[in-house]
Enzyme design. Sequence first.
Site, PDB file in Angstrom:
ATOM      1  N   LYS A   1       0.836  -1.192   0.000  1.00 44.78           N
ATOM      2  CA  LYS A   1       0.000   0.000   0.000  1.00 44.78           C
ATOM      3  C   LYS A   1       0.877   1.249   0.000  1.00 44.78           C
ATOM      4  CE  LYS A   1      -2.220   2.733   3.144  1.00 44.78           C
ATOM      5  NZ  LYS A   1      -2.296   3.907   2.286  1.00 44.78           N
TER       6      LYS A   1
ATOM      7  N   GLU B   1       9.966   1.462  10.439  1.00 45.37           N
ATOM      8  CA  GLU B   1      10.864   2.607  10.215  1.00 45.37           C
ATOM      9  C   GLU B   1      10.038   3.857  10.486  1.00 45.37           C
ATOM     10  OE1 GLU B   1      14.002   2.352   9.581  1.00 45.37           O
ATOM     11  OE2 GLU B   1      14.034   0.193   9.239  1.00 45.37           O
TER      12      GLU B   1
ATOM     13  N   CYS C   1      13.053  11.614   6.389  1.00 44.85           N
ATOM     14  CA  CYS C   1      13.218  11.176   7.780  1.00 44.85           C
ATOM     15  C   CYS C   1      14.649  11.366   8.254  1.00 44.85           C
ATOM     16  CB  CYS C   1      12.810   9.718   7.889  1.00 44.85           C
ATOM     17  SG  CYS C   1      13.693   8.678   6.718  1.00 44.85           S
TER      18      CYS C   1
ATOM     19  N   GLU D   1       8.797  15.909  16.224  1.00 45.51           N
ATOM     20  CA  GLU D   1       9.117  15.884  14.801  1.00 45.51           C
ATOM     21  C   GLU D   1       8.253  16.905  14.060  1.00 45.51           C
ATOM     22  OE1 GLU D   1       7.836  12.522  12.312  1.00 45.51           O
ATOM     23  OE2 GLU D   1       9.880  12.438  11.535  1.00 45.51           O
TER      24      GLU D   1
END
Length: 480
Positions: free
Chosen positions: A173, A248, A282, A384
Site C-alpha cells: 500500500k 521505520e 526522515c 518531529e
Amino acid sequence: MEQVLNYINGEMVPAVGGAWLNDHAPATGQVHAVIADSDERDVQRAVEAAQAALPGWQALGTEGRSALMMRVADLMQRDLEALARAESVDNGKPIALARRMDIPRAIANFRFFAGAVLHWDSEAHLMDDVALNYTDRQPVGVAGCISPWNLPLYLFTWKIAPALAAGCTVVAKPSEVTPFTAAMLGRLCIEAGLPPGVLNIVNGLGPKVGAAITAHPGIPAVSFTGGTRTGAEIARVAAPMFKKLSLELGGKNPVVIFADCDFDEMLRTTVRSAFTNQGQICLCGSRILVERSLYARFRDAFVERVNALRVGDPADPATDLGAVVSEAHMNKVLGHIALAREEGGTVLCGGHRVELDGHLRNGWYIAPTVIEGLGPACRTNQEEIFGPVVTLQPFDTEAEALSMANGTTYGLASVLWTNDLKRAHRMARGLHSGIVWVNCWLVRDLRTPFGGMKQSGVGREGGHEALRFFTEAKNVCIRL
Ligand code: NAD
C-alpha cells in the site's frame, strides 16, 4: 481525470466498492487524479492472489526472480523522465530532485536486491565431529508493505524489492497522499511479464487498507515506514498475532558541528541536510548543534545561504524547494513555527507561507525557516516537524553535545562534523541512533543496515538485513 487504479492479480482494477479519493498536486492545490478508495475486500482479493502466486514465484528460483526484477528495473529506467515528472506533480518535490534521487534510487532498489539475492549465502555450523547445522532461509510467504508520502516510489520499492527477491509475494500500500508512481510501477510489472499476483498494490486510506493489511491472518510479515504513532498502532495489532514486524518511524535528527570541521563543506551539506525535499526526509537534520566558538559565524553564513534558496514551481529545474505535500501538512508545519515563537524562539529567516503567482497561487509552499534561542527540552526541539524548519543551539563541551543530541525519544540518524578522528569515533559510539554520518550526509550504501533506535523504529532494512526479514531461518541439524 486520471485514475490511480489498484494492481491486483496482474490487472489494473478499481476498488470493489467503486469509491474514489482525490489526489492533489501540492504545487497548485488542485485535484490532478482520483485514487481507488479500497477497503478490506480489495485487500482480501490481493491476499488471495498473492497466496495463489507464491508456489510459482518460488519455483522460478532465485535466478528467474532476479531476471524478472531486472526487467522491471530496465522499464523504470526507460520511463525515468515520466516517473520523475509524475513524482514531482504528486508530491510537490522539485523535478530535479525526483530525476536525480527518487527515481534513480527506486531503480537501484530493484537492481540491488535482484543482484543481492544471487550472492546471498547461508550459514553452516559444524560441531566438531558431532553434527552439522545449516541455516535454511525460506520466504515468509505473503509480505505486507506499507509506505509513506515523502519519498513515494523510492521507499515503496525499498520494501517490495527485497521481499520479491527473497521469494515472497507482496500486498503493498503506497501512501494515499502520493500513490501515482506506484500505479505506474504496476503497469510496468504487467509489461515486464511479472506473473499475476506476485505483486499487488492496493490504494486507499491507512485506517482502511493499511489496517486490513496489518490485521490479515494471511500476511505473516509487515514492513512499515511512516509516523511513530501509526507504527505503534500497527504493532498493537500485529504483535499479538506474532507477525514479523519491521518499523521505520519518525526522527528528530541532530547535526553536531565542531569548530574544527571543514567549514565550507559542512555549510554546503548542512543546508542540504536541512532542506532537501522541503525537509521532508526522515534523515534530515532538524536540530543543528554548534560548538559555541563557531556559533555566530555559522549562524550568519547559514542564514545567508538559506535566504538564497529558491522556493518555487517544482517543475522548474532551478527550484530548490517545492511545495510541502498537503494543505494539512502545511498547516501542521506552520503550527510548529507558531509554537516555536510562543516558546520564545527567534525566527532568523522564513517562518511563513510563500504565496506564488498564477497557477501556483493556491499551492502549499513554506519558506525555509531557521530558529534560534530555544533550549533542548522545549516542544520545538523534541517533536518531529518534518518540514523546512530547523533550530540552532550552541554547546560548549563534547559531553553537552552528546547529551543534547541524545536527548529526544527518537534515534534515527545523526550527523557529525569534526576533523578530530578520535572525537569522531568517541561521538559515533555515544550517539543513540541507527545511522551516524561523519563529515557527510545521505551517503547511502544499500548493503548497510538502515533503521532507527528508540521511537524511530524496530528492526533494520537494507542488504542482508532486509533479505533476513522476509525469510524465516530454519536450523537443520544433521548427526555426523
Ligand atoms: P503515516 O504514518 O501517516 O502513513 C504512512 C503509511 O501508513 C501510509 O501509507 C498510511 O496510509 C498508512 N497508515 C495510516 N494509518 C494506518 C493504520 N492504522 N494501519 C496501517 N497503515 C496505516 O506517515 P506519513 O505521514 O505518510 O509519513 C511521514 C512519517 O514517516 C514521518 O514521521 C517520517 O519521519 C516517517 N518516515 C520514516 C522513515 C524511516 O525510514 N524511518 C522514512 C520516511 C518517512
